[in-house]
Design an enzyme around this catalytic site. Sequence first.
Site, short mmCIF file in Angstrom:
data_model
loop_
_atom_site.label_atom_id
_atom_site.label_comp_id
_atom_site.label_asym_id
_atom_site.label_seq_id
_atom_site.Cartn_x
_atom_site.Cartn_y
_atom_site.Cartn_z
N CYS A 73 0.85 -1.20 0.00
CA CYS A 73 0.00 0.00 0.00
C CYS A 73 0.87 1.24 0.00
O CYS A 73 1.42 1.63 1.04
CB CYS A 73 -0.93 -0.01 1.22
SG CYS A 73 -1.99 1.44 1.34
N CYS A 82 -0.42 4.02 2.23
CA CYS A 82 -0.24 3.75 3.67
C CYS A 82 1.21 3.99 4.10
O CYS A 82 1.47 4.59 5.14
CB CYS A 82 -0.61 2.30 3.99
SG CYS A 82 -2.25 1.79 3.46
N ASP A 83 2.16 3.47 3.31
CA ASP A 83 3.55 3.40 3.76
C ASP A 83 4.53 4.26 2.97
O ASP A 83 5.71 4.33 3.33
CB ASP A 83 4.02 1.93 3.70
CG ASP A 83 3.17 1.02 4.57
OD1 ASP A 83 2.73 1.47 5.64
OD2 ASP A 83 2.94 -0.14 4.17
#
Length: 316
Positions: free
Chosen positions: A137, A140-141
């Site tokens: 992701c 996300c990261d």
Amino acid sequence: MIPEKIEKDLLVTGAGPAGLTAAIYAERSGIKCVVLEKAGIGGQVSITPVVENYPGFERIEGGKLMDLMAKQAALYADIHENEEVLDINRNSDGFFVVTTDRAEYMVKAVLLATGAVSKKAGIPGEKDFQGRGVSYCAACDGFFFRDSKKVIVVGGGNTAVTDALYLKNIGADVTLVHRRDKLRAEKFLRQGLADNKIRVLLNSMVKEILGDDLVTGVVVENTADGAVTTIPVDGVFIAIGSSPDNALAGKLGVAISDEGYIKVDAGQRTDIPGVYAAGDITGGVKQIVTAVSQGAVAAMSIFEDISNPYWKEKEV
């Protein structure tokens, strides 16, 4: 054994962010709810090492965040862990009869929040370094790899190219690796790669992910000539798609997209009255905040529809 028979207003399948939020909102609206989770509470978030983009928490372990959500939801609704739905049907009275390995439920509405699982590439080292440089992701990261950290994105479709553009935009040094001789992504996305001067390695496969405590590099093989190269990188983003858990959607016969995601309207309603869906199972932006918001919207729609069934008005 004769299964226990339980009557509720709403049955939620899936105890991730969407399902737990829906339970909170439903019960606070006077809708009696039960949440069933066939595995562990929390879904994909529970195995996420660190979450830094959920409002209210600068940094929190995914498992801890889901524990907090579950404790709050348990103040209102019944939550059953490790209870799998085996069958689901609608009886002649319009109620849904849901059979599990423990009980039989009769409910007025069903919310599908079964989620989706990121596809794994099966690269040696992938599992070992998940959460330590390997991610599925970018949204996300990706922030961990700003300031010109070197990353590669594995894949050649729209998701992979979109992730590569996102990572480039936040300041990462990006290389896209695809095993075929051309990308499958749409033309305007491919043009974005060129406009942003993102390196693309075609006819290439990541054969191994290297590292110590964190990822330090990858071994890439050229499938055309067999040449093998070791590339130093800080992160590897696997972007080869996800698999929605849509088995229950199939049993109910709700409309799904070509990719297998459940189709919903703005109120998270499916095309079958009394059946709703929220979270990653609906596709779109797979983020915790999105799942939470969809769970809340679905619960309010369920409250409205149980109070005043819109489909009965259409039948008149």
